[in-house]
Design an enzyme around this catalytic site. Structure first.
Site, PDB file in Angstrom:
ATOM      1  N   TYR A  55      53.088  53.345  68.432  1.00 34.86           N
ATOM      2  CA  TYR A  55      51.869  52.893  68.359  1.00 34.86           C
ATOM      3  C   TYR A  55      51.460  51.842  67.371  1.00 34.86           C
ATOM      4  O   TYR A  55      50.451  51.266  67.414  1.00 34.86           O
ATOM      5  CB  TYR A  55      50.816  54.092  68.237  1.00 34.86           C
ATOM      6  CG  TYR A  55      50.820  55.074  69.541  1.00 34.86           C
ATOM      7  CD1 TYR A  55      49.779  54.492  70.545  1.00 34.86           C
ATOM      8  CD2 TYR A  55      51.564  55.880  69.792  1.00 34.86           C
ATOM      9  CE1 TYR A  55      49.764  55.421  71.757  1.00 34.86           C
ATOM     10  CE2 TYR A  55      51.751  56.852  70.944  1.00 34.86           C
ATOM     11  CZ  TYR A  55      50.790  56.352  71.849  1.00 34.86           C
ATOM     12  OH  TYR A  55      50.589  57.073  73.142  1.00 34.86           O
ATOM     13  N   GLY A  57      51.286  48.350  66.052  1.00 29.12           N
ATOM     14  CA  GLY A  57      51.576  47.263  66.553  1.00 29.12           C
ATOM     15  C   GLY A  57      50.920  47.202  68.034  1.00 29.12           C
ATOM     16  O   GLY A  57      49.893  47.723  68.298  1.00 29.12           O
ATOM     17  N   GLY A  59      49.829  47.547  71.568  1.00 29.14           N
ATOM     18  CA  GLY A  59      50.269  48.602  72.639  1.00 29.14           C
ATOM     19  C   GLY A  59      50.387  49.828  72.039  1.00 29.14           C
ATOM     20  O   GLY A  59      50.343  50.102  71.057  1.00 29.14           O
ATOM     21  N   HIS A  75      43.886  55.034  65.456  1.00 33.50           N
ATOM     22  CA  HIS A  75      43.385  53.872  65.312  1.00 33.50           C
ATOM     23  C   HIS A  75      43.172  53.173  66.647  1.00 33.50           C
ATOM     24  O   HIS A  75      42.081  52.991  66.923  1.00 33.50           O
ATOM     25  CB  HIS A  75      44.467  52.918  64.151  1.00 33.50           C
ATOM     26  CG  HIS A  75      43.597  51.793  64.216  1.00 33.50           C
ATOM     27  ND1 HIS A  75      44.204  50.526  64.571  1.00 33.50           N
ATOM     28  CD2 HIS A  75      42.634  51.210  63.193  1.00 33.50           C
ATOM     29  CE1 HIS A  75      43.277  49.558  64.100  1.00 33.50           C
ATOM     30  NE2 HIS A  75      42.664  49.985  63.302  1.00 33.50           N
ATOM     31  N   ASP A  76      44.339  53.242  67.458  1.00 31.25           N
ATOM     32  CA  ASP A  76      44.215  52.764  68.718  1.00 31.25           C
ATOM     33  C   ASP A  76      42.973  53.243  69.384  1.00 31.25           C
ATOM     34  O   ASP A  76      42.198  52.857  70.292  1.00 31.25           O
ATOM     35  CB  ASP A  76      45.374  52.902  69.543  1.00 31.25           C
ATOM     36  CG  ASP A  76      46.453  52.048  69.268  1.00 31.25           C
ATOM     37  OD1 ASP A  76      46.336  51.170  68.041  1.00 31.25           O
ATOM     38  OD2 ASP A  76      47.803  52.206  69.618  1.00 31.25           O
ATOM     39  N   ASP A 119      39.168  51.113  60.913  1.00 29.68           N
ATOM     40  CA  ASP A 119      40.290  50.751  59.943  1.00 29.68           C
ATOM     41  C   ASP A 119      40.502  51.280  58.651  1.00 29.68           C
ATOM     42  O   ASP A 119      41.731  51.509  58.132  1.00 29.68           O
ATOM     43  CB  ASP A 119      39.747  49.106  59.658  1.00 29.68           C
ATOM     44  CG  ASP A 119      39.899  48.193  60.862  1.00 29.68           C
ATOM     45  OD1 ASP A 119      40.521  48.511  62.023  1.00 29.68           O
ATOM     46  OD2 ASP A 119      39.929  46.866  60.957  1.00 29.68           O
TER      47      ASP A 119
END
EC number: 3.1.1.4
Length: 155
Positions: A55, A57, A59, A75-76, A119
């Site tokens: 995860y 980076g 995608g 985070h995604d 973030d």
């Protein structure tokens, strides 16, 4: 006007037209990088997190390989929630400070505060999670398949 001047003017116009077709760059990644550096006190370069696990980076899929990769999945998911609120996380700029204790988000509108919180949470998670060099630049096609996809491949 001289022909050479016309050629230069034409080249500038064509360049500007081409530049207008380029999608906006993910501007807040610079801020995210600064939050990461503040949280980990500069102990690990931000680039080390850009191709880590399933995860960290661009995608993401499958099951996170470790705690650090879970930080990236969270985070995604947080950015996904920001999108559902009408925010555009990759271009949302926000205010933050790097204080001796830890980074902190500053004031801003709803999207700025939400994206900064995503973030900040990730940066603090990165700082406390162990980094396993074996999970950097892994073969995501082999190690990051969803269970359903992996079962279909074995049938």
């Amino acid at each position: 006007m001289y022909p050479a001047h016309l050629l230069v003017l034409l080249a500038v116009c064509v360049s500007l037209l081409g530049a207008s077709a380029i999608s906006p760059r993910p501007l807040n990644l610079i801020q995210f990088s600064q939050l990461i550096q503040c949280a980990n006190k500069g102990k690990r370069p931000t680039l080390h997190y850009m191709d880590y696990g399933c995860y960290c980076g661009k995608g993401g899929s499958g099951t996170p390989v470790d705690a650090l990769d879970r930080c990236c999945k969270t985070h995604d998911d947080c950015y996904g929630q920001a999108g559902k609120k009408g925010c555009i996380p990759f271009v949302t700029l926000y205010n933050f400070g790097c204080f001796p204790g830890a980074p902190q988000c500053g004031k801003g509108n709803t999207c700025q505060r939400f994206v900064c919180a995503c973030d900040l949470k990730a940066a603090l998670c990165f700082a406390k999670s162990p980094y396993n060099n074996n999970n950097y630049n892994i073969d995501t096609k082999k190690k990051c398949q969803t269970l359903i996809y992996a079962r279909l491949q074995t049938q």
